[in-house]
Design a protein around this motif. Structure first.
Motif, PDB file in Angstrom:
ATOM      1  N   ALA A  23       0.838  -1.186   0.000  1.00  0.00           N
ATOM      2  CA  ALA A  23       0.000   0.000   0.000  1.00  0.00           C
ATOM      3  C   ALA A  23       0.875   1.238   0.000  1.00  0.00           C
ATOM      4  O   ALA A  23       1.776   1.373   0.836  1.00  0.00           O
ATOM      5  N   VAL A  24       0.597   2.151  -0.925  1.00  0.00           N
ATOM      6  CA  VAL A  24       1.423   3.339  -1.120  1.00  0.00           C
ATOM      7  C   VAL A  24       0.629   4.584  -0.745  1.00  0.00           C
ATOM      8  O   VAL A  24      -0.507   4.755  -1.209  1.00  0.00           O
ATOM      9  N   SER A  25       1.209   5.445   0.059  1.00  0.00           N
ATOM     10  CA  SER A  25       0.538   6.681   0.436  1.00  0.00           C
ATOM     11  C   SER A  25       1.552   7.812   0.502  1.00  0.00           C
ATOM     12  O   SER A  25       2.756   7.577   0.604  1.00  0.00           O
ATOM     13  N   GLY A  26       1.051   9.034   0.420  1.00  0.00           N
ATOM     14  CA  GLY A  26       1.876  10.205   0.661  1.00  0.00           C
ATOM     15  C   GLY A  26       2.209  11.033  -0.562  1.00  0.00           C
ATOM     16  O   GLY A  26       2.529  12.191  -0.437  1.00  0.00           O
ATOM     17  N   ARG A  27       2.230  10.434  -1.736  1.00  0.00           N
ATOM     18  CA  ARG A  27       2.514  11.183  -2.967  1.00  0.00           C
ATOM     19  C   ARG A  27       1.679  10.590  -4.093  1.00  0.00           C
ATOM     20  O   ARG A  27       1.007   9.591  -3.928  1.00  0.00           O
ATOM     21  N   THR A  28       1.720  11.231  -5.242  1.00  0.00           N
ATOM     22  CA  THR A  28       0.999  10.725  -6.402  1.00  0.00           C
ATOM     23  C   THR A  28       1.587   9.383  -6.821  1.00  0.00           C
ATOM     24  O   THR A  28       2.760   9.286  -7.153  1.00  0.00           O
ATOM     25  N   PHE A  29       0.739   8.381  -6.808  1.00  0.00           N
ATOM     26  CA  PHE A  29       1.168   7.005  -7.074  1.00  0.00           C
ATOM     27  C   PHE A  29       1.863   6.892  -8.417  1.00  0.00           C
ATOM     28  O   PHE A  29       2.911   6.241  -8.554  1.00  0.00           O
ATOM     29  N   ASN A  30       1.340   7.547  -9.437  1.00  0.00           N
ATOM     30  CA  ASN A  30       1.897   7.424 -10.779  1.00  0.00           C
ATOM     31  C   ASN A  30       3.182   8.215 -10.990  1.00  0.00           C
ATOM     32  O   ASN A  30       3.737   8.194 -12.087  1.00  0.00           O
ATOM     33  N   ASP A  31       3.673   8.871  -9.959  1.00  0.00           N
ATOM     34  CA  ASP A  31       4.985   9.508 -10.051  1.00  0.00           C
ATOM     35  C   ASP A  31       6.109   8.477 -10.032  1.00  0.00           C
ATOM     36  O   ASP A  31       7.246   8.799 -10.382  1.00  0.00           O
ATOM     37  N   TYR A  32       5.796   7.243  -9.601  1.00  0.00           N
ATOM     38  CA  TYR A  32       6.842   6.267  -9.328  1.00  0.00           C
ATOM     39  C   TYR A  32       6.676   4.979 -10.107  1.00  0.00           C
ATOM     40  O   TYR A  32       5.569   4.497 -10.331  1.00  0.00           O
ATOM     41  N   ALA A  33       7.814   4.428 -10.494  1.00  0.00           N
ATOM     42  CA  ALA A  33       7.864   3.019 -10.824  1.00  0.00           C
ATOM     43  C   ALA A  33       7.998   2.256  -9.506  1.00  0.00           C
ATOM     44  O   ALA A  33       8.600   2.754  -8.554  1.00  0.00           O
ATOM     45  N   MET A  34       7.419   1.090  -9.449  1.00  0.00           N
ATOM     46  CA  MET A  34       7.391   0.311  -8.208  1.00  0.00           C
ATOM     47  C   MET A  34       8.059  -1.042  -8.406  1.00  0.00           C
ATOM     48  O   MET A  34       8.107  -1.575  -9.519  1.00  0.00           O
ATOM     49  N   THR A  84       6.555  -4.080 -17.322  1.00  0.00           N
ATOM     50  CA  THR A  84       7.084  -4.896 -16.233  1.00  0.00           C
ATOM     51  C   THR A  84       8.466  -5.468 -16.548  1.00  0.00           C
ATOM     52  O   THR A  84       8.854  -5.583 -17.716  1.00  0.00           O
ATOM     53  N   GLY A  85       9.155  -5.810 -15.509  1.00  0.00           N
ATOM     54  CA  GLY A  85      10.452  -6.474 -15.643  1.00  0.00           C
ATOM     55  C   GLY A  85      10.643  -7.403 -14.468  1.00  0.00           C
ATOM     56  O   GLY A  85      10.153  -7.129 -13.365  1.00  0.00           O
ATOM     57  N   TYR A  86      11.354  -8.509 -14.690  1.00  0.00           N
ATOM     58  CA  TYR A  86      11.508  -9.527 -13.655  1.00  0.00           C
ATOM     59  C   TYR A  86      12.955  -9.977 -13.531  1.00  0.00           C
ATOM     60  O   TYR A  86      13.720  -9.978 -14.507  1.00  0.00           O
ATOM     61  N   GLY A  87      13.296 -10.383 -12.309  1.00  0.00           N
ATOM     62  CA  GLY A  87      14.561 -11.046 -12.111  1.00  0.00           C
ATOM     63  C   GLY A  87      14.563 -12.382 -12.847  1.00  0.00           C
ATOM     64  O   GLY A  87      13.504 -12.980 -13.061  1.00  0.00           O
ATOM     65  N   ASP A  88      15.739 -12.847 -13.230  1.00  0.00           N
ATOM     66  CA  ASP A  88      15.824 -14.028 -14.095  1.00  0.00           C
ATOM     67  C   ASP A  88      15.143 -15.256 -13.505  1.00  0.00           C
ATOM     68  O   ASP A  88      14.509 -16.026 -14.228  1.00  0.00           O
ATOM     69  N   SER A  89      15.280 -15.470 -12.221  1.00  0.00           N
ATOM     70  CA  SER A  89      14.741 -16.691 -11.626  1.00  0.00           C
ATOM     71  C   SER A  89      13.256 -16.579 -11.312  1.00  0.00           C
ATOM     72  O   SER A  89      12.646 -17.543 -10.866  1.00  0.00           O
ATOM     73  N   MET A  90      12.673 -15.428 -11.567  1.00  0.00           N
ATOM     74  CA  MET A  90      11.274 -15.208 -11.227  1.00  0.00           C
ATOM     75  C   MET A  90      10.337 -15.305 -12.416  1.00  0.00           C
ATOM     76  O   MET A  90       9.128 -15.406 -12.251  1.00  0.00           O
ATOM     77  N   LYS A  91      10.911 -15.262 -13.617  1.00  0.00           N
ATOM     78  CA  LYS A  91      10.070 -15.215 -14.818  1.00  0.00           C
ATOM     79  C   LYS A  91       9.183 -16.452 -14.926  1.00  0.00           C
ATOM     80  O   LYS A  91       9.631 -17.570 -14.739  1.00  0.00           O
ATOM     81  N   GLY A  92       7.929 -16.207 -15.232  1.00  0.00           N
ATOM     82  CA  GLY A  92       6.980 -17.285 -15.448  1.00  0.00           C
ATOM     83  C   GLY A  92       6.241 -17.729 -14.198  1.00  0.00           C
ATOM     84  O   GLY A  92       5.202 -18.371 -14.298  1.00  0.00           O
ATOM     85  N   ARG A  93       6.763 -17.403 -13.026  1.00  0.00           N
ATOM     86  CA  ARG A  93       6.111 -17.840 -11.791  1.00  0.00           C
ATOM     87  C   ARG A  93       5.606 -16.672 -10.971  1.00  0.00           C
ATOM     88  O   ARG A  93       4.687 -16.842 -10.171  1.00  0.00           O
ATOM     89  N   PHE A  94       6.225 -15.492 -11.128  1.00  0.00           N
ATOM     90  CA  PHE A  94       5.822 -14.310 -10.376  1.00  0.00           C
ATOM     91  C   PHE A  94       5.190 -13.302 -11.331  1.00  0.00           C
ATOM     92  O   PHE A  94       5.636 -13.155 -12.479  1.00  0.00           O
ATOM     93  N   THR A  95       4.180 -12.596 -10.848  1.00  0.00           N
ATOM     94  CA  THR A  95       3.527 -11.560 -11.634  1.00  0.00           C
ATOM     95  C   THR A  95       3.339 -10.316 -10.785  1.00  0.00           C
ATOM     96  O   THR A  95       2.757 -10.388  -9.700  1.00  0.00           O
ATOM     97  N   ILE A  96       3.811  -9.180 -11.293  1.00  0.00           N
ATOM     98  CA  ILE A  96       3.633  -7.909 -10.594  1.00  0.00           C
ATOM     99  C   ILE A  96       2.527  -7.128 -11.282  1.00  0.00           C
ATOM    100  O   ILE A  96       2.378  -7.182 -12.518  1.00  0.00           O
ATOM    101  N   SER A  97       1.735  -6.411 -10.493  1.00  0.00           N
ATOM    102  CA  SER A  97       0.678  -5.574 -11.035  1.00  0.00           C
ATOM    103  C   SER A  97       0.488  -4.380 -10.104  1.00  0.00           C
ATOM    104  O   SER A  97       0.965  -4.379  -8.970  1.00  0.00           O
ATOM    105  N   ARG A  98      -0.199  -3.363 -10.606  1.00  0.00           N
ATOM    106  CA  ARG A  98      -0.489  -2.198  -9.785  1.00  0.00           C
ATOM    107  C   ARG A  98      -1.917  -1.752 -10.027  1.00  0.00           C
ATOM    108  O   ARG A  98      -2.446  -1.888 -11.129  1.00  0.00           O
ATOM    109  N   ASP A  99      -2.517  -1.187  -8.981  1.00  0.00           N
ATOM    110  CA  ASP A  99      -3.896  -0.740  -9.028  1.00  0.00           C
ATOM    111  C   ASP A  99      -3.922   0.673  -8.484  1.00  0.00           C
ATOM    112  O   ASP A  99      -3.497   0.921  -7.343  1.00  0.00           O
ATOM    113  N   ASN A 100      -4.417   1.611  -9.308  1.00  0.00           N
ATOM    114  CA  ASN A 100      -4.419   3.004  -8.882  1.00  0.00           C
ATOM    115  C   ASN A 100      -5.523   3.334  -7.890  1.00  0.00           C
ATOM    116  O   ASN A 100      -5.563   4.439  -7.343  1.00  0.00           O
TER     117      ASN A 100
END
Length: 124
Positions: A23-34, A57-73
């Motif tokens: 959970a992100v608070s304090g500034r405009t969320f879209n100012d940042y990559a997370m 999106t971008g992933y570490g090599d050992s994470m590809k295919g098993r981890f998924t990052i997403s964001r919700d404004n």
């Protein structure tokens, strides 16, 4: 000032799934990559996944295919879905706010803020 609060860690069996939230608070969320990083005892902090303000999106090599990052404004939250977890995934997972996702190596750059972390334990 930006505050990052992680949640969703816990104990899971090998092969199981977890979804972490930041959970992100304090500034405009879209100012940042997370991004998400992790650190196991005795090891360096490792990049897991990152997402730009426009959902690239971008992933570490050992994470590809098993981890998924997403964001919700609404709410300002970043998620990390982790599937098919292995014991070596056990670590403290940290959320971070930065300026951009770049490759070679792929990671989140220009980090300005970190969360306090959430523990993930994977039993064999």
């Amino acid at each position: 000032q930006v505050q990052l609060v992680e949640s969703g860690g816990g104990l899971v069996q090998t092969g199981g799934s977890l979804r972490l939230s930041c959970a992100v608070s304090g500034r405009t969320f879209n100012d940042y990559a997370m991004g998400w990083f992790r650190q196991a005892p005795g090891k360096e902090r490792e990049f897991v996944a990152g997402i730009s303000w426009n959902n690239k999106t971008g992933y570490g090599d050992s994470m590809k295919g098993r981890f998924t990052i997403s964001r919700d404004n609404a709410p300002n939250t970043v998620y990390l879905q982790m599937n098919s977890l292995k014991p070596e995934a056990a670590a403290v997972y940290y959320c971070a706010a930065g300026s951009c996702i770049r490759t070679m190596p792929t990671r989140l750059y220009g980090i300005s803020y970190w969360g306090k972390g959430t523990q993930v334990t994977v039993s064999s």
